[in-house]
Motif scaffolding. Structure first.
Motif, short mmCIF file in Angstrom:
data_model
loop_
_atom_site.label_atom_id
_atom_site.label_comp_id
_atom_site.label_asym_id
_atom_site.label_seq_id
_atom_site.Cartn_x
_atom_site.Cartn_y
_atom_site.Cartn_z
N MET A 1 0.90 -1.46 -0.09
CA MET A 1 0.05 0.03 0.14
C MET A 1 0.93 1.23 -0.02
SD MET A 1 -2.89 0.98 2.87
CE MET A 1 -4.02 2.26 2.36
N ALA A 2 0.44 2.18 -0.74
CA ALA A 2 1.40 3.33 -0.90
C ALA A 2 1.30 4.47 0.23
CB ALA A 2 0.89 4.06 -2.28
N GLN A 3 2.08 5.02 0.73
CA GLN A 3 1.98 6.15 1.68
C GLN A 3 1.35 7.38 1.03
OE1 GLN A 3 5.71 7.05 3.41
NE2 GLN A 3 4.72 8.59 4.90
N ARG A 4 0.50 7.99 1.71
CA ARG A 4 -0.27 9.17 1.16
C ARG A 4 0.78 10.33 1.30
NH1 ARG A 4 -6.79 9.16 1.23
NH2 ARG A 4 -6.91 7.73 -0.27
N LEU A 5 0.68 11.27 0.68
CA LEU A 5 1.67 12.37 0.86
C LEU A 5 0.60 13.81 0.91
CD1 LEU A 5 4.24 14.01 1.05
CD2 LEU A 5 4.49 13.85 -1.57
N SER A 6 0.52 14.52 1.90
CA SER A 6 -0.29 15.65 1.70
C SER A 6 0.27 16.90 1.06
CB SER A 6 -0.86 15.77 3.16
OG SER A 6 -1.64 16.92 3.17
N ALA A 7 -0.16 17.64 0.23
CA ALA A 7 0.22 18.88 -0.21
C ALA A 7 -0.26 19.95 0.60
CB ALA A 7 0.10 18.76 -1.77
N GLY A 8 -0.55 19.92 1.92
CA GLY A 8 -1.53 20.93 2.61
C GLY A 8 -0.81 22.28 2.54
N ALA A 9 -1.05 23.10 3.24
CA ALA A 9 -0.94 24.36 3.26
C ALA A 9 0.61 24.77 3.72
CB ALA A 9 -1.81 25.41 4.20
N HIS A 10 1.11 23.90 4.52
CA HIS A 10 2.41 23.88 5.06
C HIS A 10 3.29 22.72 4.29
CE1 HIS A 10 0.95 26.35 8.29
NE2 HIS A 10 0.13 25.37 8.32
N GLY A 11 4.16 23.36 3.33
CA GLY A 11 5.12 22.76 2.64
C GLY A 11 5.93 21.40 3.23
N GLY A 12 6.23 21.81 4.76
CA GLY A 12 6.97 20.76 5.63
C GLY A 12 6.16 19.59 5.48
N ARG A 13 4.94 19.38 5.30
CA ARG A 13 4.15 18.19 5.05
C ARG A 13 4.73 17.22 3.90
NH1 ARG A 13 -1.85 18.89 6.10
NH2 ARG A 13 -1.99 16.84 6.41
N ILE A 14 5.20 18.05 2.84
CA ILE A 14 5.72 17.21 1.69
C ILE A 14 6.79 16.51 2.20
CG2 ILE A 14 7.26 18.88 0.90
CD1 ILE A 14 4.88 17.70 -1.53
N GLN A 15 7.65 16.71 3.22
CA GLN A 15 8.84 16.00 3.47
C GLN A 15 8.33 14.75 4.46
OE1 GLN A 15 10.71 19.08 5.24
NE2 GLN A 15 12.10 19.39 3.58
N GLU A 16 7.09 14.49 4.67
CA GLU A 16 6.58 13.34 5.10
C GLU A 16 6.85 12.20 4.66
OE1 GLU A 16 2.55 14.00 6.52
OE2 GLU A 16 3.16 15.58 7.86
N TYR A 17 6.79 12.33 3.22
CA TYR A 17 7.18 11.31 2.42
C TYR A 17 8.45 11.02 2.19
CZ TYR A 17 6.68 8.36 -1.86
OH TYR A 17 6.88 7.32 -2.80
N PRO A 18 9.08 9.94 2.24
CA PRO A 18 10.50 9.73 2.43
C PRO A 18 11.25 9.88 1.12
CG PRO A 18 9.46 7.58 2.44
CD PRO A 18 8.45 8.54 2.40
N PRO A 19 12.35 10.61 1.08
CA PRO A 19 13.00 10.91 -0.23
C PRO A 19 13.55 9.73 -0.67
CG PRO A 19 14.38 11.42 1.78
CD PRO A 19 12.98 10.87 2.38
N PRO A 20 13.91 9.66 -2.03
CA PRO A 20 14.57 8.68 -2.56
C PRO A 20 15.67 7.97 -2.07
CG PRO A 20 14.21 10.42 -4.32
CD PRO A 20 14.04 10.98 -2.97
N PRO A 21 15.98 6.88 -2.23
CA PRO A 21 17.13 6.05 -1.60
C PRO A 21 18.44 6.94 -1.85
CG PRO A 21 15.76 4.46 -2.50
CD PRO A 21 15.26 5.86 -3.08
N GLY A 22 19.15 7.02 -1.01
CA GLY A 22 20.59 7.88 -1.09
C GLY A 22 20.25 9.55 -1.08
N ALA A 23 19.23 9.89 -0.79
CA ALA A 23 18.96 11.22 -0.86
C ALA A 23 18.64 11.86 0.42
CB ALA A 23 17.91 11.52 -1.98
N ASP A 24 18.73 13.16 0.60
CA ASP A 24 18.04 13.69 1.89
C ASP A 24 17.50 15.16 1.35
OD1 ASP A 24 19.03 11.99 4.06
OD2 ASP A 24 21.15 12.77 3.40
N PHE A 25 16.30 15.74 1.94
CA PHE A 25 16.19 17.14 1.94
C PHE A 25 17.20 18.12 2.06
CE2 PHE A 25 12.26 14.66 2.96
CZ PHE A 25 11.35 14.59 1.90
N GLY A 26 16.96 19.03 1.17
CA GLY A 26 18.02 20.23 1.59
C GLY A 26 17.93 20.96 2.76
#
Length: 119
Positions: A1-26
């Motif tokens: 089952m895929a994890q849902r990613l919320s594109a809500g009013a706060h962009g920080g919620r976008i970071q709830e979805y894990p980044p690709p393997p070998g990656a980190d958020f800037g």
């Protein structure tokens, strides 16, 4: 089952979805803009991913995300990714890895009377 990613009013919620393997958020928080007209809302979220993976792999990772708009709709968005280059006019090598990828997401949702940014 895929994890849902919320594109809500706060962009920080976008970071709830894990980044690709070998990656980190800037280091910079996601940039979010919400505009609209007559209750229809358009949003843009832009964020940076530091990675050793090619841009296309990062793009594919986020295209597979189940992104949920604030009104509950899934997959009502467009997504792009690119990497900045220091050398003007230099074409990227398709097989090369990159250090920084910018992910840009555009979508829309029905803000109704709840979101005054959409009026």
């Amino acid at each position: 089952m895929a994890q849902r990613l919320s594109a809500g009013a706060h962009g920080g919620r976008i970071q709830e979805y894990p980044p690709p393997p070998g990656a980190d958020f800037g280091y910079i928080d996601p940039q979010v803009e919400v505009t609209g007209d007559s209750g229809d809302c358009w949003y843009t979220i832009r964020f940076e991913v530091s990675t050793d993976r090619p841009v296309q792999e990062v793009l594919n990772h986020y295209r597979q995300a189940k992104i949920e708009d604030p009104d509950g709709d899934l997959d009502d968005f467009e997504i792009m990714a690119w990497t900045p280059f220091d050398e003007p006019g230099v074409q990227p090598d398709e097989t090369s890895a990159t250090n920084q990828v910018i992910v840009h997401l555009d979508g829309m949702y029905d803000g109704g009377l709840r979101d005054m940014r959409c009026w």
